[in-house]
Design an enzyme around this catalytic site. Structure first.
Site, PDB file in Angstrom:
ATOM      1  N   ARG A   1       5.521   5.979  14.617  1.00 13.29           N
ATOM      2  CA  ARG A   1       5.512   6.636  13.297  1.00 13.29           C
ATOM      3  C   ARG A   1       5.019   8.067  13.407  1.00 13.29           C
ATOM      4  NH1 ARG A   1       1.582   4.547   8.658  1.00 13.29           N
ATOM      5  NH2 ARG A   1       0.547   6.564   8.801  1.00 13.29           N
TER       6      ARG A   1
ATOM      7  N   ASP B   1       0.451   4.866   2.002  1.00 11.35           N
ATOM      8  CA  ASP B   1      -0.338   5.278   3.161  1.00 11.35           C
ATOM      9  C   ASP B   1      -1.445   6.273   2.792  1.00 11.35           C
ATOM     10  OD1 ASP B   1       1.087   3.704   4.956  1.00 11.35           O
ATOM     11  OD2 ASP B   1       2.582   5.272   5.314  1.00 11.35           O
TER      12      ASP B   1
ATOM     13  N   HIS C   1       4.698   0.122   0.262  1.00 13.12           N
ATOM     14  CA  HIS C   1       5.454  -0.664   1.220  1.00 13.12           C
ATOM     15  C   HIS C   1       4.598  -1.783   1.788  1.00 13.12           C
ATOM     16  CE1 HIS C   1       3.684   2.761   3.385  1.00 13.12           C
ATOM     17  NE2 HIS C   1       3.579   1.966   4.426  1.00 13.12           N
TER      18      HIS C   1
ATOM     19  N   HIS D   1       0.831  -1.205   0.000  1.00 16.21           N
ATOM     20  CA  HIS D   1       0.000   0.000   0.000  1.00 16.21           C
ATOM     21  C   HIS D   1       0.864   1.254   0.000  1.00 16.21           C
ATOM     22  CE1 HIS D   1       1.160  -0.521   4.195  1.00 16.21           C
ATOM     23  NE2 HIS D   1       0.903   0.769   4.389  1.00 16.21           N
TER      24      HIS D   1
HETATM   25  O1  LIG Z   1       5.559  -1.511  10.526  1.00 15.89           O
HETATM   26  C1  LIG Z   1       6.020  -1.314   9.409  1.00 15.89           C
HETATM   27  O2  LIG Z   1       7.095  -1.787   9.028  1.00 15.89           O
HETATM   28  C2  LIG Z   1       5.281  -0.434   8.447  1.00 15.89           C
HETATM   29  C3  LIG Z   1       3.827  -0.363   8.755  1.00 15.89           C
HETATM   30  C4  LIG Z   1       3.137   0.593   7.839  1.00 15.89           C
HETATM   31  O3  LIG Z   1       2.569   0.235   6.847  1.00 15.89           O
HETATM   32  C5  LIG Z   1       3.260   2.026   8.115  1.00 15.89           C
HETATM   33  O4  LIG Z   1       3.803   2.424   9.153  1.00 15.89           O
HETATM   34  O5  LIG Z   1       2.811   2.815   7.283  1.00 15.89           O
HETATM   35 FE   LIG Z   2       1.936   1.966   5.717  1.00 16.38          FE
END
Ligand SMILES: O=C(O)CCC(=O)C(=O)O
Ligand SMILES: [Fe+2]
Length: 286
Positions: free
Chosen positions: A277, A105, A262, A103
């Site tokens: 994040r 984000d 990702h 995806h």
């Molecule tokens: O936990 C991760 O490695 C990425 C998860 C994810 O898709 C994000 O943080 O946007």
């Molecule tokens: Fe993500």
């Protein structure tokens, strides 16, 4: 590609570089900020290891790229409303895995995020890698005929399958142990974005569709759209367009969400993985 204050070592042929020479826990000089931004435009996702970041440091780094984007549907940290905890507990084994589908984000938003700064607080002893794929390279590798067909098309994006009223997270069986994810009717909305978008900094074209949020082409049914979308999704994740980062605790990834997808691999059942994040606001895809 050389920089004044840092070095960037590619980790794969298509995208991704590990950066050395920067201590992200200290305010960055203007030269270092410029270098890190340039490295991101050059490599699309950049990685730093062994960074000892406070939440304030984390927010400051993200702030060098733009304003914070408040992530819908996912409850933020109580103490830092601009930081989300991404946690998978031992008890999530075999089911819940945030980001475990290819995806980009929040492409369901009118103005999806420009990118994110992801920080590892606890990495499992093995597994839990994240993959990225280069959507510019994926676009470039298409035939001229396919490029000109797609250049004029829009696709509809929506959170409906994940966060909508009939979405995945509305099922009690799919709840995370540690994360608080709140589906709502606002998740049912659809928005049109160009299938090929132009990067506002580099001017490069990339594919802008993904298998989670892109539901169909504009003015077409889901059934009519599925064959071509399916081809494009499979094409976009050809191994040679991807890179894979093996997280270590206190590593940082910064990605450009406009020209990549990702995928977080949930292959560490029985272990805990904890990330923070901060998401950076972006512009409407053009
Ligand atoms: O936990 C991760 O490695 C990425 C998860 C994810 O898709 C994000 O943080 O946007
Ligand atoms: Fe993500």
């Amino acid at each position: 590609m050389t920089y004044q204050t840092i070095e960037a070592q590619s980790i794969a042929g298509s995208l991704g570089a590990e950066v050395t020479g920067a201590d992200l826990s200290k305010p960055l000089t203007n030269a270092a900020t410029d270098d890190i931004q340039k490295a991101l435009w050059d490599h699309k996702v950049i990685f730093f290891r062994d960074q000892d970041l406070s939440p304030e440091d984390h927010l400051r780094i993200a702030g060098t790229f733009g304003d914070v984007y408040r992530v819908p549907f996912v409850k933020a940290r109580d103490d830092y409303p601009d930081i989300i905890d991404i946690v998978r507990e031992e008890a999530d084994a075999g089911k819940y895995n945030f980001g475990g589908v290819w995806h980009s984000d929040a492409s369901f938003d009118e103005c999806p995020p420009m990118g994110s700064v992801l920080y590892s607080l606890e990495s499992p002893p093995y597994g839990g890698d994240t993959l990225w794929t280069n959507m510019e390279a994926a676009y470039e590798a298409l035939s001229d005929g396919m490029k000109s067909l797609l250049d004029g098309m829009n696709a509809m994006h929506s959170a409906e399958r994940n966060y909508g009223s009939g979405g995945y997270f509305n099922d009690d069986d799919n709840q995370s142990v540690a994360m608080d994810i709140k589906p709502s009717e606002s998740g049912d909305a659809r928005i049109a974005h160009p299938v090929v978008r132009t990067h506002p900094v580099t001017g490069k074209k990339s594919l802008y569709i993904n298998p989670v949020y892109t539901v169909c082409f504009e003015d077409m049914t889901e059934e009519e759209s599925a064959p071509l979308l399916g081809f494009l999704h499979g094409h976009a994740i050809r191994p040679e367009f991807t890179c894979r980062f093996d997280w270590t605790t206190h590593a940082v990834a910064i990605w450009d969400n406009r020209c990549t997808m990702h995928f977080a691999i949930g292959d560490y059942d029985g272990h805990r993985r904890h990330m923070n994040r901060v998401t950076v606001a972006g512009e409407r895809p053009a």
